[in-house]
Design an enzyme around this catalytic site. Sequence first.
Site, PDB file in Angstrom:
ATOM      1  N   ARG A  71       0.818  -1.216   0.000  1.00  0.00           N
ATOM      2  CA  ARG A  71       0.000   0.000   0.000  1.00  0.00           C
ATOM      3  C   ARG A  71       0.852   1.267   0.000  1.00  0.00           C
ATOM      4  O   ARG A  71       0.332   2.365  -0.179  1.00  0.00           O
ATOM      5  CB  ARG A  71      -0.927   0.006   1.216  1.00  0.00           C
ATOM      6  CG  ARG A  71      -1.779  -1.250   1.329  1.00  0.00           C
ATOM      7  CD  ARG A  71      -2.211  -1.516   2.764  1.00  0.00           C
ATOM      8  NE  ARG A  71      -2.633  -2.880   2.959  1.00  0.00           N
ATOM      9  CZ  ARG A  71      -1.797  -3.900   3.175  1.00  0.00           C
ATOM     10  NH1 ARG A  71      -0.486  -3.693   3.216  1.00  0.00           N
ATOM     11  NH2 ARG A  71      -2.257  -5.117   3.349  1.00  0.00           N
TER      12      ARG A  71
ATOM     13  N   LYS B 148     -15.038   0.708  -1.866  1.00  0.00           N
ATOM     14  CA  LYS B 148     -15.179   0.536  -0.422  1.00  0.00           C
ATOM     15  C   LYS B 148     -14.432   1.616   0.339  1.00  0.00           C
ATOM     16  O   LYS B 148     -14.971   2.255   1.253  1.00  0.00           O
ATOM     17  CB  LYS B 148     -14.686  -0.839  -0.003  1.00  0.00           C
ATOM     18  CG  LYS B 148     -14.732  -1.093   1.507  1.00  0.00           C
ATOM     19  CD  LYS B 148     -13.350  -1.401   2.014  1.00  0.00           C
ATOM     20  CE  LYS B 148     -13.290  -1.433   3.514  1.00  0.00           C
ATOM     21  NZ  LYS B 148     -11.949  -1.721   4.028  1.00  0.00           N
TER      22      LYS B 148
ATOM     23  N   PRO C 108     -20.537   1.633   3.018  1.00  0.00           N
ATOM     24  CA  PRO C 108     -19.430   0.829   2.510  1.00  0.00           C
ATOM     25  C   PRO C 108     -19.726  -0.668   2.595  1.00  0.00           C
ATOM     26  O   PRO C 108     -20.328  -1.136   3.566  1.00  0.00           O
ATOM     27  CB  PRO C 108     -18.267   1.191   3.444  1.00  0.00           C
ATOM     28  CG  PRO C 108     -18.652   2.503   4.056  1.00  0.00           C
ATOM     29  CD  PRO C 108     -20.140   2.491   4.153  1.00  0.00           C
TER      30      PRO C 108
ATOM     31  N   ASP D  67     -17.828  -4.141   2.730  1.00  0.00           N
ATOM     32  CA  ASP D  67     -16.612  -4.950   2.846  1.00  0.00           C
ATOM     33  C   ASP D  67     -17.025  -6.415   2.956  1.00  0.00           C
ATOM     34  O   ASP D  67     -18.172  -6.756   2.679  1.00  0.00           O
ATOM     35  CB  ASP D  67     -15.791  -4.503   4.056  1.00  0.00           C
ATOM     36  CG  ASP D  67     -16.477  -4.829   5.385  1.00  0.00           C
ATOM     37  OD1 ASP D  67     -17.695  -5.143   5.378  1.00  0.00           O
ATOM     38  OD2 ASP D  67     -15.801  -4.773   6.424  1.00  0.00           O
TER      39      ASP D  67
END
Length: 271
Positions: A170, A212, A229, A231
């Site tokens: 990331r 998301k 959202p 998930d």
Amino acid sequence: MKITIVDDFAPKKIQISGQCFRVKETEPGVFRFITGEHVLYIKESDSKGDAKAFDISCSKKEWEKIWMPYFDMDRNYADICNREYGKHSFSDKAIDCGRGLRILKQDKWEMLISFIISQRKSIPAISSAVEAISAKFGTKLDDEIYAFPTSKQMAGATLDDLKECGLGYRAPYVYDAIRRANSGELDLEKLDDLDDEGLFEALMEVHGVGKKVSNCVCLFAYARMGRAPVDVWIARAIDEEFGGVNPFPEYGENAGIIQQYIFYYEKNGRA
């Protein structure tokens, strides 16, 4: 200082609700919240009826200016629960379990970076990375607490610096966000002027921000309560409890709040 809260408010539930990564129970019943360079310790004290009394570590002025907006105190969550009750039996169970949760209005930059980091990470791992970033780049507030750094404080960060904070794959996504913010290409404050869909789309222009993550930032930083959202926990609930049909459009402007109750119930409340 003592305050009284009449509406639903449960710091422990907020802590483990998945929307925040720096809340800590420093000793039994004492919860530490951090926003910007402000730190709050809060503990429930004597309560009578529907009113709950809390001891807090800040002044009345700071509570009203900083923490009431942070805890979304202008919104009546008990009333929302009552109005949205009865649409689905599973949602009703989740509301019963999650009452006391509130949607925190958190720092926009912190939420963008935190939820970019959140992809394929457990909550403890996210918290560890966020704390590492704060200690490396942020302003020291006391012997053990650092503010989450601003984009300017992170301007000199290298990919290796970010990887040392536990970001893994990331790191390039966060690096891109830092570059965009400091070049002026990304102005998180100006994005607040956009409608919900415009905000959602604009956030996804940042490398590594998908649906998301964008919805999480919309909900937890911009207080766009209609964003829900999805998930793995919410996807499972939709498949197993709602026959594969997304229930959140039925909840309209409160969809994000109901989503949070369902997430909490799926993750923490099932016996």
